[in-house]
Enzyme design. Structure first.
Site, PDB file in Angstrom:
ATOM      1  N   ASN A  88      42.483  33.756  40.145  1.00  0.00           N
ATOM      2  CA  ASN A  88      42.154  35.167  40.352  1.00  0.00           C
ATOM      3  C   ASN A  88      43.038  35.846  41.394  1.00  0.00           C
ATOM      4  OD1 ASN A  88      40.078  37.529  40.854  1.00  0.00           O
ATOM      5  ND2 ASN A  88      40.311  36.454  42.808  1.00  0.00           N
ATOM      6  N   SER A 140      45.329  41.505  33.620  1.00  0.00           N
ATOM      7  CA  SER A 140      45.011  42.922  33.851  1.00  0.00           C
ATOM      8  C   SER A 140      45.278  43.718  32.591  1.00  0.00           C
ATOM      9  CB  SER A 140      45.868  43.483  34.984  1.00  0.00           C
ATOM     10  OG  SER A 140      45.707  44.884  35.063  1.00  0.00           O
ATOM     11  N   TYR A 153      54.203  44.047  38.569  1.00  0.00           N
ATOM     12  CA  TYR A 153      52.827  43.529  38.425  1.00  0.00           C
ATOM     13  C   TYR A 153      52.466  43.416  36.942  1.00  0.00           C
ATOM     14  CZ  TYR A 153      47.655  43.755  38.947  1.00  0.00           C
ATOM     15  OH  TYR A 153      46.301  43.534  38.876  1.00  0.00           O
ATOM     16  N   ALA A 154      52.772  44.446  36.159  1.00  0.00           N
ATOM     17  CA  ALA A 154      52.431  44.420  34.730  1.00  0.00           C
ATOM     18  C   ALA A 154      53.211  43.329  34.007  1.00  0.00           C
ATOM     19  CB  ALA A 154      52.710  45.781  34.094  1.00  0.00           C
ATOM     20  N   LYS A 157      51.460  40.132  34.706  1.00  0.00           N
ATOM     21  CA  LYS A 157      50.172  40.051  33.999  1.00  0.00           C
ATOM     22  C   LYS A 157      50.381  39.863  32.490  1.00  0.00           C
ATOM     23  CE  LYS A 157      47.400  40.521  37.548  1.00  0.00           C
ATOM     24  NZ  LYS A 157      46.561  39.395  37.987  1.00  0.00           N
TER      25      LYS A 157
HETATM   26  N1  LIG Z   1      40.726  45.581  41.255  1.00  0.00           N
HETATM   27  C1  LIG Z   1      41.174  45.952  40.074  1.00  0.00           C
HETATM   28  O1  LIG Z   1      41.055  47.137  39.659  1.00  0.00           O
HETATM   29  C2  LIG Z   1      41.833  44.959  39.159  1.00  0.00           C
HETATM   30  C3  LIG Z   1      42.180  45.378  37.866  1.00  0.00           C
HETATM   31  C4  LIG Z   1      42.780  44.471  37.001  1.00  0.00           C
HETATM   32  C5  LIG Z   1      43.032  43.185  37.416  1.00  0.00           C
HETATM   33  N2  LIG Z   1      42.711  42.807  38.683  1.00  0.00           N
HETATM   34  C6  LIG Z   1      43.017  41.448  39.066  1.00  0.00           C
HETATM   35  O2  LIG Z   1      41.841  40.836  39.569  1.00  0.00           O
HETATM   36  C7  LIG Z   1      42.190  39.851  40.523  1.00  0.00           C
HETATM   37  C8  LIG Z   1      41.407  40.060  41.801  1.00  0.00           C
HETATM   38  O3  LIG Z   1      41.657  41.361  42.288  1.00  0.00           O
HETATM   39  P1  LIG Z   1      40.738  42.046  43.392  1.00  0.00           P
HETATM   40  O4  LIG Z   1      40.754  43.492  43.102  1.00  0.00           O
HETATM   41  O5  LIG Z   1      39.462  41.320  43.521  1.00  0.00           O
HETATM   42  O6  LIG Z   1      41.641  41.795  44.689  1.00  0.00           O
HETATM   43  P2  LIG Z   1      41.290  41.944  46.248  1.00  0.00           P
HETATM   44  O7  LIG Z   1      39.903  42.451  46.462  1.00  0.00           O
HETATM   45  O8  LIG Z   1      42.429  42.686  46.833  1.00  0.00           O
HETATM   46  O9  LIG Z   1      41.318  40.405  46.751  1.00  0.00           O
HETATM   47  C9  LIG Z   1      42.501  39.700  46.652  1.00  0.00           C
HETATM   48  C10 LIG Z   1      42.232  38.220  46.866  1.00  0.00           C
HETATM   49  O10 LIG Z   1      43.454  37.534  46.641  1.00  0.00           O
HETATM   50  C11 LIG Z   1      43.853  36.867  47.849  1.00  0.00           C
HETATM   51  N3  LIG Z   1      45.301  37.022  48.030  1.00  0.00           N
HETATM   52  C12 LIG Z   1      45.981  38.189  48.166  1.00  0.00           C
HETATM   53  N4  LIG Z   1      47.293  37.939  48.331  1.00  0.00           N
HETATM   54  C13 LIG Z   1      47.432  36.588  48.313  1.00  0.00           C
HETATM   55  C14 LIG Z   1      48.526  35.700  48.447  1.00  0.00           C
HETATM   56  N5  LIG Z   1      49.777  36.147  48.651  1.00  0.00           N
HETATM   57  N6  LIG Z   1      48.294  34.377  48.387  1.00  0.00           N
HETATM   58  C15 LIG Z   1      47.041  33.904  48.171  1.00  0.00           C
HETATM   59  N7  LIG Z   1      45.951  34.685  48.045  1.00  0.00           N
HETATM   60  C16 LIG Z   1      46.150  36.011  48.116  1.00  0.00           C
HETATM   61  C17 LIG Z   1      43.083  37.520  48.974  1.00  0.00           C
HETATM   62  O11 LIG Z   1      42.943  36.565  50.020  1.00  0.00           O
HETATM   63  P3  LIG Z   1      42.698  36.954  51.578  1.00  0.00           P
HETATM   64  O12 LIG Z   1      41.612  37.991  51.614  1.00  0.00           O
HETATM   65  O13 LIG Z   1      42.258  35.664  52.193  1.00  0.00           O
HETATM   66  O14 LIG Z   1      43.974  37.453  52.126  1.00  0.00           O
HETATM   67  C18 LIG Z   1      41.782  37.900  48.273  1.00  0.00           C
HETATM   68  O15 LIG Z   1      40.911  36.801  48.233  1.00  0.00           O
HETATM   69  C19 LIG Z   1      43.715  39.948  40.670  1.00  0.00           C
HETATM   70  O16 LIG Z   1      44.328  39.015  39.836  1.00  0.00           O
HETATM   71  C20 LIG Z   1      44.023  41.352  40.195  1.00  0.00           C
HETATM   72  O17 LIG Z   1      45.340  41.473  39.735  1.00  0.00           O
HETATM   73  C21 LIG Z   1      42.119  43.659  39.568  1.00  0.00           C
END
Ligand SMILES: NC(=O)c1ccc[n+]([C@@H]2O[C@H](COP(=O)([O-])OP(=O)(O)OC[C@H]3O[C@@H](n4cnc5c(N)ncnc54)[C@H](OP(=O)(O)O)[C@@H]3O)[C@@H](O)[C@H]2O)c1
Length: 244
Positions: A88, A140, A153-154, A157
């Site tokens: 994730n 995504s 990013y895209a 993904k």
């Molecule tokens: N939010 C959206 O709208 C959305 C939409 C589509 C897809 N996604 C996908 O869903 C997933 C989770 O997204 P989210 O929105 O929950 O993200 P988030 O709230 O920003 O949390 C990101 C998580 O990833 C960890 N992380 C960030 N950079 C990292 C790195 N360089 N190495 C290791 N760990 C890292 C963070 O760890 P720390 O906190 O410990 O730094 C945190 O646990 C991702 O794959 C994202 O692309 C999100």
């Protein structure tokens, strides 16, 4: 659906310190699954997810491949088994292609894609011995329909889909299911900087008229990881209809 968890099941959830990863970890713990939750900076958040005998905080930096292998070793040392991966964690770093620095552009793909390969590769010896083994890659919706400023990013993904489908074929003989979850816009730290005006536009373009919640997306991730026993190579859209 029989939701009985086989005793001692262990799932590694990357990026378990916040957002969707923390949500998925909480739901897995509620089912009695033991969770190895990775963090880059938020160790205490992972520790707070549940009791120490159920939760193992593991450091992982997507940009440092050594930490991918070390993470799998840490799970082995602690529990001696690993049944599933929910990949994730992701790096998001936007910028229009015309102006972005190319090294910065590539680092997004490198961190997201190479880490996926490194973690899965290190976990394969455990997955092939597991019961109901699976890999969920959080992709995504942007990977299929694109978004301005998101060429890197895209790309990562989109690549996750080809990666998952190829891996599903490679690991089918060992019963390992490999699936992709493709969320639309979700309320997390990742989307917190989006302006109110853009949020309204995105919500208007989403059939269900809103962003998704962490719980909704986590539920879909847990479904693919635990319950979707006849799904492999699938891409599950959880985007409120944004991509239609
Ligand atoms: N939010 C959206 O709208 C959305 C939409 C589509 C897809 N996604 C996908 O869903 C997933 C989770 O997204 P989210 O929105 O929950 O993200 P988030 O709230 O920003 O949390 C990101 C998580 O990833 C960890 N992380 C960030 N950079 C990292 C790195 N360089 N190495 C290791 N760990 C890292 C963070 O760890 P720390 O906190 O410990 O730094 C945190 O646990 C991702 O794959 C994202 O692309 C999100």
């Amino acid at each position: 659906m029989d939701r009985t968890v086989q005793t001692g099941r262990v799932v590694l959830v990357t990026g378990a310190s916040r957002g969707i990863g923390a949500g998925a970890a909480r739901q897995l713990l509620d089912r009695g699954v033991r969770v190895a939750g990775t963090y880059r900076t938020g160790r205490e958040n992972v520790e707070r997810l549940g009791p120490a005998d159920q939760v193992l905080p593991v450091h992982l930096d997507l940009a440092d491949l050594d930490t991918a292998e070390a993470a799998i070793k840490a799970v082995d040392q602690r529990w001696g088994r690993l049944d599933a991966l929910v990949l994730n964690a992701a790096v998001w770093n936007g910028g229009k292609l015309a102006t972005i620095d190319l090294d910065a552009w590539w680092s997004v793909i490198d961190a997201n894609l190479r880490s996926t390969a490194a973690i899965v590769r290190a976990a394969i010896p455990w997955l092939v011995r597991a019961e109901n083994p699976s890999v969920v890659i959080v992709g995504s919706a942007v990977g299929s329909i694109g978004f301005p400023g998101d060429t890197a990013y895209a790309s990562a993904k989109a690549a996750a889909v080809g990666f998952a489908r190829s891996l599903a074929k490679e690991l089918a003989q060992d019963r390992v299911r490999v699936n992709v979850l493709a969320p639309g816009f979700v309320d997390t730290d990742m989307t917190s900087a989006i302006s109110d005006r853009s949020r309204r536009k995105i919500a208007d373009a989403t059939l269900l008229g809103r962003f998704g919640t962490v719980e909704e997306i986590a539920r879909a991730a847990v479904f693919l990881s635990e319950d979707a026993t006849f799904c492999t190579g699938a891409v599950l859209a959880a985007d409120g209809g944004w991509t239609l």
